[in-house]
Write a protein that holds these residues in place. Structure first.
Motif, PDB file in Angstrom:
ATOM      1  N   VAL A 135       7.194  -5.698   2.100  1.00  0.00           N
ATOM      2  CA  VAL A 135       6.426  -6.795   1.505  1.00  0.00           C
ATOM      3  C   VAL A 135       4.934  -6.476   1.540  1.00  0.00           C
ATOM      4  N   GLU A 136       4.458  -5.949   2.673  1.00  0.00           N
ATOM      5  CA  GLU A 136       3.037  -5.625   2.806  1.00  0.00           C
ATOM      6  C   GLU A 136       2.631  -4.521   1.836  1.00  0.00           C
ATOM      7  N   ILE A 137       3.506  -3.547   1.637  1.00  0.00           N
ATOM      8  CA  ILE A 137       3.206  -2.463   0.689  1.00  0.00           C
ATOM      9  C   ILE A 137       3.032  -3.029  -0.719  1.00  0.00           C
ATOM     10  N   ILE A 138       3.971  -3.875  -1.147  1.00  0.00           N
ATOM     11  CA  ILE A 138       3.902  -4.425  -2.500  1.00  0.00           C
ATOM     12  C   ILE A 138       2.674  -5.322  -2.651  1.00  0.00           C
ATOM     13  N   LYS A 139       2.370  -6.128  -1.634  1.00  0.00           N
ATOM     14  CA  LYS A 139       1.194  -6.999  -1.711  1.00  0.00           C
ATOM     15  C   LYS A 139      -0.085  -6.176  -1.865  1.00  0.00           C
ATOM     16  N   TYR A 140      -0.171  -5.061  -1.144  1.00  0.00           N
ATOM     17  CA  TYR A 140      -1.386  -4.245  -1.255  1.00  0.00           C
ATOM     18  C   TYR A 140      -1.458  -3.554  -2.618  1.00  0.00           C
ATOM     19  N   LEU A 141      -0.340  -3.035  -3.092  1.00  0.00           N
ATOM     20  CA  LEU A 141      -0.343  -2.416  -4.422  1.00  0.00           C
ATOM     21  C   LEU A 141      -0.667  -3.449  -5.499  1.00  0.00           C
ATOM     22  N   TYR A 142      -0.222  -4.683  -5.298  1.00  0.00           N
ATOM     23  CA  TYR A 142      -0.541  -5.753  -6.247  1.00  0.00           C
ATOM     24  C   TYR A 142      -2.051  -6.004  -6.282  1.00  0.00           C
ATOM     25  N   LYS A 143      -2.660  -6.058  -5.094  1.00  0.00           N
ATOM     26  CA  LYS A 143      -4.106  -6.267  -5.030  1.00  0.00           C
ATOM     27  C   LYS A 143      -4.864  -5.155  -5.747  1.00  0.00           C
ATOM     28  N   MET A 144      -4.312  -3.954  -5.723  1.00  0.00           N
ATOM     29  CA  MET A 144      -4.972  -2.801  -6.322  1.00  0.00           C
ATOM     30  C   MET A 144      -4.418  -2.479  -7.710  1.00  0.00           C
ATOM     31  N   SER A 145      -3.841  -3.471  -8.373  1.00  0.00           N
ATOM     32  CA  SER A 145      -3.202  -3.265  -9.680  1.00  0.00           C
ATOM     33  C   SER A 145      -4.113  -2.509 -10.637  1.00  0.00           C
ATOM     34  N   GLY A 146      -3.531  -1.522 -11.311  1.00  0.00           N
ATOM     35  CA  GLY A 146      -4.287  -0.717 -12.262  1.00  0.00           C
ATOM     36  C   GLY A 146      -4.922   0.502 -11.659  1.00  0.00           C
ATOM     37  N   HIS A 147      -4.812   0.662 -10.328  1.00  0.00           N
ATOM     38  CA  HIS A 147      -5.398   1.807  -9.637  1.00  0.00           C
ATOM     39  C   HIS A 147      -4.324   2.485  -8.782  1.00  0.00           C
ATOM     40  N   TYR A 148      -4.330   3.810  -8.772  1.00  0.00           N
ATOM     41  CA  TYR A 148      -3.415   4.533  -7.897  1.00  0.00           C
ATOM     42  C   TYR A 148      -3.954   4.474  -6.468  1.00  0.00           C
ATOM     43  N   VAL A 149      -3.054   4.207  -5.540  1.00  0.00           N
ATOM     44  CA  VAL A 149      -3.402   4.051  -4.129  1.00  0.00           C
ATOM     45  C   VAL A 149      -2.912   5.275  -3.368  1.00  0.00           C
ATOM     46  N   SER A 150      -3.793   5.894  -2.607  1.00  0.00           N
ATOM     47  CA  SER A 150      -3.425   7.097  -1.865  1.00  0.00           C
ATOM     48  C   SER A 150      -2.686   6.736  -0.581  1.00  0.00           C
ATOM     49  N   LYS A 151      -2.062   7.738   0.019  1.00  0.00           N
ATOM     50  CA  LYS A 151      -1.390   7.530   1.304  1.00  0.00           C
ATOM     51  C   LYS A 151      -2.402   7.125   2.369  1.00  0.00           C
ATOM     52  N   ASN A 152      -3.614   7.693   2.305  1.00  0.00           N
ATOM     53  CA  ASN A 152      -4.647   7.316   3.267  1.00  0.00           C
ATOM     54  C   ASN A 152      -5.030   5.843   3.131  1.00  0.00           C
ATOM     55  N   ASP A 153      -5.086   5.348   1.888  1.00  0.00           N
ATOM     56  CA  ASP A 153      -5.376   3.926   1.664  1.00  0.00           C
ATOM     57  C   ASP A 153      -4.293   3.060   2.289  1.00  0.00           C
ATOM     58  N   LEU A 154      -3.045   3.456   2.084  1.00  0.00           N
ATOM     59  CA  LEU A 154      -1.937   2.689   2.659  1.00  0.00           C
ATOM     60  C   LEU A 154      -1.980   2.726   4.185  1.00  0.00           C
ATOM     61  N   GLN A 155      -2.320   3.898   4.722  1.00  0.00           N
ATOM     62  CA  GLN A 155      -2.400   4.012   6.180  1.00  0.00           C
ATOM     63  C   GLN A 155      -3.485   3.088   6.737  1.00  0.00           C
ATOM     64  N   ARG A 156      -4.634   3.014   6.034  1.00  0.00           N
ATOM     65  CA  ARG A 156      -5.731   2.162   6.489  1.00  0.00           C
ATOM     66  C   ARG A 156      -5.414   0.676   6.350  1.00  0.00           C
ATOM     67  N   ASN A 157      -4.852   0.300   5.202  1.00  0.00           N
ATOM     68  CA  ASN A 157      -4.760  -1.112   4.862  1.00  0.00           C
ATOM     69  C   ASN A 157      -3.414  -1.761   5.149  1.00  0.00           C
ATOM     70  N   VAL A 158      -2.365  -0.970   5.243  1.00  0.00           N
ATOM     71  CA  VAL A 158      -1.036  -1.525   5.538  1.00  0.00           C
ATOM     72  C   VAL A 158      -0.623  -1.226   6.974  1.00  0.00           C
ATOM     73  N   TRP A 159      -0.866   0.026   7.415  1.00  0.00           N
ATOM     74  CA  TRP A 159      -0.501   0.409   8.779  1.00  0.00           C
ATOM     75  C   TRP A 159      -1.658   0.290   9.769  1.00  0.00           C
ATOM     76  N   LYS A 160      -2.850  -0.059   9.271  1.00  0.00           N
ATOM     77  CA  LYS A 160      -4.010  -0.319  10.124  1.00  0.00           C
ATOM     78  C   LYS A 160      -4.315   0.853  11.068  1.00  0.00           C
ATOM     79  N   TYR A 161      -4.308   2.056  10.504  1.00  0.00           N
ATOM     80  CA  TYR A 161      -4.668   3.275  11.244  1.00  0.00           C
ATOM     81  C   TYR A 161      -3.749   3.563  12.435  1.00  0.00           C
ATOM     82  N   ASN A 162      -2.519   3.131  12.362  1.00  0.00           N
ATOM     83  CA  ASN A 162      -1.570   3.437  13.437  1.00  0.00           C
ATOM     84  C   ASN A 162      -1.415   4.949  13.560  1.00  0.00           C
TER      85      ASN A 162
END
Length: 202
Positions: A135-162
């Motif tokens: 759910v968190e992945i889809i919500k973040y991709l939705y917020k960034m609609s129209g832009h490709y999101v990198s793995k680093n972006d997902l790590q920062r914003n979904v996994w909070k630098y775990n």
């Protein structure tokens, strides 16, 4: 980053407001599709149509004379107003959407239902259960609609630098999410390019 759809018949006012917001709050961008926030300037006649089209998107109504029925998703700002007050309302409304468990997000024939941890294919009536992280992945991709999101972006914003999360972990989550949804619905949910991810557009 949040997307704003601004509806106004006053070109001078809308262009000035856009310029001021982009200058002092660059985390907000103005876009005509898939908005996170609606801003309606004076035109109360369009309220019903846009609320029906975007039932779960916060709406900020700007007017010197009228108000809409205020609730969890409807906010009134009386004109004239200060830019700082307007930006505070934007951020509060966006945070409310981010933290909401019951706000549905609709895109490309899908409807994400965070509180139920499920996504529905509105075209064929199929409902697929999701994990909290999906759910968190889809919500973040939705917020960034129209832009490709990198793995680093997902790590920062979904996994909070775990520190335990590797790029392989992210790839595996995306793969399983796509497999779960796309094999059930027969339609693309996420597209990949140059190692980045984006929700499939209409």
């Amino acid at each position: 980053m949040a997307h704003i759809l601004l509806i106004s018949d006053n070109t001078d006012f809308s262009e000035d407001l856009k310029m001021q917001v982009q200058r002092f709050a660059p985390d907000f961008i103005f876009k005509d599709k898939m908005p996170d926030l609606l801003v309606v300037d004076e035109n109360i006649d369009v309220y019903g149509d846009f609320r029906k089209k975007y039932p779960s998107v916060p709406m900020i109504f700007l007017s010197a004379d009228f108000e809409i029925a205020a609730d969890n998703l409807n906010i009134n700002i009386k004109k004239p107003f200060s830019l700082m007050n307007f930006l505070d309302v934007l951020r509060a409304a966006n945070n409310k959407l981010d933290n909401s468990v019951d706000g549905y997000l609709t895109f490309n024939g899908y409807e994400l239902r965070p509180n139920k941890r499920e996504i529905a294919d509105l075209k064929i009536g199929k409902v697929i259960k999701l994990t909290e992280k999906e759910v968190e992945i889809i919500k973040y991709l939705y917020k960034m609609s129209g832009h490709y999101v990198s793995k680093n972006d997902l790590q920062r914003n979904v996994w909070k630098y775990n520190e335990d999360v590797t790029t392989h972990t992210i790839e595996t989550h995306i793969y399983r999410l796509r497999q779960k949804v796309e094999e059930t619905t027969g339609r693309r949910l996420i597209v990949t390019e140059n190692g980045g991810y984006m929700l499939k557009q209409d």
